[in-house]
Design a protein around this motif. Structure first.
Motif, PDB file in Angstrom:
ATOM      1  N   LEU A   5      27.579  40.015  25.543  1.00 36.67           N
ATOM      2  CA  LEU A   5      28.459  38.506  25.912  1.00 36.67           C
ATOM      3  C   LEU A   5      27.113  37.677  26.870  1.00 36.67           C
ATOM      4  O   LEU A   5      26.553  37.027  27.138  1.00 36.67           O
ATOM      5  CB  LEU A   5      30.077  37.880  26.298  1.00 36.67           C
ATOM      6  N   ALA A   6      27.231  38.947  27.644  1.00 39.21           N
ATOM      7  CA  ALA A   6      26.260  38.576  28.910  1.00 39.21           C
ATOM      8  C   ALA A   6      24.712  38.300  28.350  1.00 39.21           C
ATOM      9  O   ALA A   6      24.312  37.659  28.679  1.00 39.21           O
ATOM     10  CB  ALA A   6      25.562  39.521  29.885  1.00 39.21           C
ATOM     11  N   GLY A   7      24.519  38.370  27.465  1.00 38.28           N
ATOM     12  CA  GLY A   7      23.194  38.234  26.699  1.00 38.28           C
ATOM     13  C   GLY A   7      23.024  36.691  25.496  1.00 38.28           C
ATOM     14  O   GLY A   7      22.132  35.904  25.767  1.00 38.28           O
ATOM     15  N   ARG A   8      24.329  36.055  25.550  1.00 31.30           N
ATOM     16  CA  ARG A   8      24.055  34.958  25.443  1.00 31.30           C
ATOM     17  C   ARG A   8      24.484  33.825  25.720  1.00 31.30           C
ATOM     18  O   ARG A   8      24.652  34.039  27.331  1.00 31.30           O
ATOM     19  CB  ARG A   8      25.492  35.190  24.310  1.00 31.30           C
ATOM     20  N   ARG A   9      24.272  32.764  25.730  1.00 28.98           N
ATOM     21  CA  ARG A   9      24.365  31.643  26.579  1.00 28.98           C
ATOM     22  C   ARG A   9      24.820  30.202  25.691  1.00 28.98           C
ATOM     23  O   ARG A   9      24.943  30.371  24.641  1.00 28.98           O
ATOM     24  CB  ARG A   9      22.500  30.786  27.094  1.00 28.98           C
ATOM     25  N   PHE A  10      26.421  29.863  26.436  1.00 26.33           N
ATOM     26  CA  PHE A  10      26.616  29.255  25.378  1.00 26.33           C
ATOM     27  C   PHE A  10      27.215  27.664  25.718  1.00 26.33           C
ATOM     28  O   PHE A  10      26.616  27.122  27.128  1.00 26.33           O
ATOM     29  CB  PHE A  10      27.985  29.657  25.247  1.00 26.33           C
ATOM     30  N   GLU A  11      27.676  26.634  25.761  1.00 30.69           N
ATOM     31  CA  GLU A  11      26.939  25.450  25.667  1.00 30.69           C
ATOM     32  C   GLU A  11      27.987  24.842  26.312  1.00 30.69           C
ATOM     33  O   GLU A  11      27.813  23.329  26.482  1.00 30.69           O
ATOM     34  CB  GLU A  11      25.912  24.397  24.207  1.00 30.69           C
ATOM     35  N   PHE A  12      29.144  25.741  25.165  1.00 32.87           N
ATOM     36  CA  PHE A  12      30.523  24.811  25.917  1.00 32.87           C
ATOM     37  C   PHE A  12      31.819  25.882  25.722  1.00 32.87           C
ATOM     38  O   PHE A  12      31.364  27.108  25.357  1.00 32.87           O
ATOM     39  CB  PHE A  12      30.665  23.637  24.651  1.00 32.87           C
ATOM     40  N   LEU A  13      31.840  25.959  26.782  1.00 30.89           N
ATOM     41  CA  LEU A  13      32.631  26.709  27.612  1.00 30.89           C
ATOM     42  C   LEU A  13      34.343  26.488  27.736  1.00 30.89           C
ATOM     43  O   LEU A  13      34.274  25.197  28.468  1.00 30.89           O
ATOM     44  CB  LEU A  13      32.956  27.473  28.662  1.00 30.89           C
ATOM     45  N   ALA A  50      29.785  27.818  21.738  1.00 32.87           N
ATOM     46  CA  ALA A  50      30.895  27.815  22.153  1.00 32.87           C
ATOM     47  C   ALA A  50      31.646  29.534  22.513  1.00 32.87           C
ATOM     48  O   ALA A  50      31.349  30.141  21.347  1.00 32.87           O
ATOM     49  CB  ALA A  50      31.869  26.598  21.743  1.00 32.87           C
ATOM     50  N   ALA A  51      31.941  29.111  23.236  1.00 35.75           N
ATOM     51  CA  ALA A  51      32.868  30.595  23.825  1.00 35.75           C
ATOM     52  C   ALA A  51      34.734  29.576  24.556  1.00 35.75           C
ATOM     53  O   ALA A  51      34.170  29.447  25.371  1.00 35.75           O
ATOM     54  CB  ALA A  51      32.579  31.406  25.352  1.00 35.75           C
ATOM     55  N   ASP A  52      35.438  30.688  23.847  1.00 32.61           N
ATOM     56  CA  ASP A  52      36.932  29.991  23.636  1.00 32.61           C
ATOM     57  C   ASP A  52      37.439  30.877  24.582  1.00 32.61           C
ATOM     58  O   ASP A  52      37.780  32.798  23.985  1.00 32.61           O
ATOM     59  CB  ASP A  52      37.898  30.336  22.423  1.00 32.61           C
ATOM     60  N   ALA A  86      31.696  34.510  36.626  1.00 30.70           N
ATOM     61  CA  ALA A  86      31.310  35.334  35.772  1.00 30.70           C
ATOM     62  C   ALA A  86      31.300  34.048  34.201  1.00 30.70           C
ATOM     63  O   ALA A  86      30.415  34.403  33.560  1.00 30.70           O
ATOM     64  CB  ALA A  86      32.355  35.994  35.204  1.00 30.70           C
ATOM     65  N   VAL A  87      32.392  33.172  34.475  1.00 32.87           N
ATOM     66  CA  VAL A  87      31.751  31.872  33.175  1.00 32.87           C
ATOM     67  C   VAL A  87      30.449  31.069  32.989  1.00 32.87           C
ATOM     68  O   VAL A  87      29.628  31.578  32.069  1.00 32.87           O
ATOM     69  CB  VAL A  87      32.302  31.271  33.618  1.00 32.87           C
ATOM     70  N   ALA A  88      30.091  31.328  34.857  1.00 33.09           N
ATOM     71  CA  ALA A  88      28.447  30.764  35.075  1.00 33.09           C
ATOM     72  C   ALA A  88      27.090  31.700  33.956  1.00 33.09           C
ATOM     73  O   ALA A  88      26.730  31.056  33.657  1.00 33.09           O
ATOM     74  CB  ALA A  88      28.856  30.326  36.030  1.00 33.09           C
ATOM     75  N   GLY A  89      27.896  32.821  34.132  1.00 40.05           N
ATOM     76  CA  GLY A  89      26.924  34.153  33.649  1.00 40.05           C
ATOM     77  C   GLY A  89      27.020  34.003  32.479  1.00 40.05           C
ATOM     78  O   GLY A  89      25.304  34.842  31.958  1.00 40.05           O
ATOM     79  N   ILE A  90      27.200  33.183  31.633  1.00 39.68           N
ATOM     80  CA  ILE A  90      27.185  33.020  30.584  1.00 39.68           C
ATOM     81  C   ILE A  90      26.900  32.155  30.059  1.00 39.68           C
ATOM     82  O   ILE A  90      26.922  31.607  28.341  1.00 39.68           O
ATOM     83  CB  ILE A  90      29.104  34.019  29.372  1.00 39.68           C
ATOM     84  N   ALA A  91      26.483  30.834  30.596  1.00 41.16           N
ATOM     85  CA  ALA A  91      26.516  29.519  30.410  1.00 41.16           C
ATOM     86  C   ALA A  91      25.217  28.688  29.843  1.00 41.16           C
ATOM     87  O   ALA A  91      24.357  29.402  30.596  1.00 41.16           O
ATOM     88  CB  ALA A  91      26.757  28.695  31.487  1.00 41.16           C
TER      89      ALA A  91
END
Length: 200
Positions: A108-116, A49-51, A136-141
């Motif tokens: 951060l860009a190298g990670r992929r978050f399931e929940f933002l 998750a990214a807060d 930008a947020v889609a880029g880490i999703a």
């Protein structure tokens, strides 16, 4: 796009607010809508998750307690200091990153978050920056990731349904838009937008 100078001004404003103890946006506990999404009958399975705009860490700590691998992101160093202190007191693990949300650092860009999670971050951006934020947020999703975004829909700090459709639409599919349960005077029309990232 927000300029580097504008980002520094925003950082300074929030640093000053946290130093003075002025943070009315920090409710001290997660909102009921977030709790229902994380713990309710159709709860999201824990993952990364990214807060976004994590502030003093209230929601990051909550998510960590629910089994999520949490990264909190904020532009304010002073907010992150509070967040790290609170997190240590809570006895949970949260990774905090100081960054402009429109200029994601490479780690951060190298990670992929399931929940933002975005509790009142995007609605602070100028209208011209909202599309860049959505991208930008889609880029880490991660694939099929959920973005849960809370924002006002009226006034200078707002994110309207039209902006969700036009600025977020190329990157995110809107699942629901529900009025926020906490409404204060003057009512700025708070709404929770739930979105799923589009296939890339």
């Amino acid at each position: 796009m927000v300029t580097e100078r504008a980002s520094k001004v925003v950082s300074l404003l929030y640093d000053t607010a946290y130093r003075l103890g002025i943070s009315p946006w920090d409710l001290g506990k997660p909102m009921d809508e977030l709790v229902d999404l994380i713990e309710g009958p159709s709860a999201l399975p824990p993952g990364r998750a990214a807060d976004l705009g994590c502030g003093a860490g209230t929601k990051s700590i909550y998510l960590a307690r629910q089994g999520w691998d949490v990264t909190g992101v904020d532009i304010s160093a002073q907010a992150l200091k509070h967040a790290r202190d609170r997190t240590a007191e809570a006895g949970v693990d949260v990774r905090y990153v100081e960054a402009d949300i429109l200029d994601m650092p490479s780690d951060l860009a190298g990670r992929r978050f399931e929940f933002l999670l975005d509790f009142g971050c995007a609605h602070n951006l100028r209208n011209s920056a909202k599309s860049a934020y959505a991208k930008a947020v889609a880029g880490i999703a991660a694939p099929q990731a959920t973005l849960y975004l809370y924002g006002f829909t009226k006034g200078p700090q707002s994110i309207t349904r039209e902006q969700i459709d036009n600025d977020f639409g190329p990157y995110w599919e809107l699942v629901s838009a529900e009025p926020g349960s906490i409404r204060r005077w003057p009512d700025a029309g708070p709404v929770w937008y739930r979105m799923v990232v589009r296939d890339r």
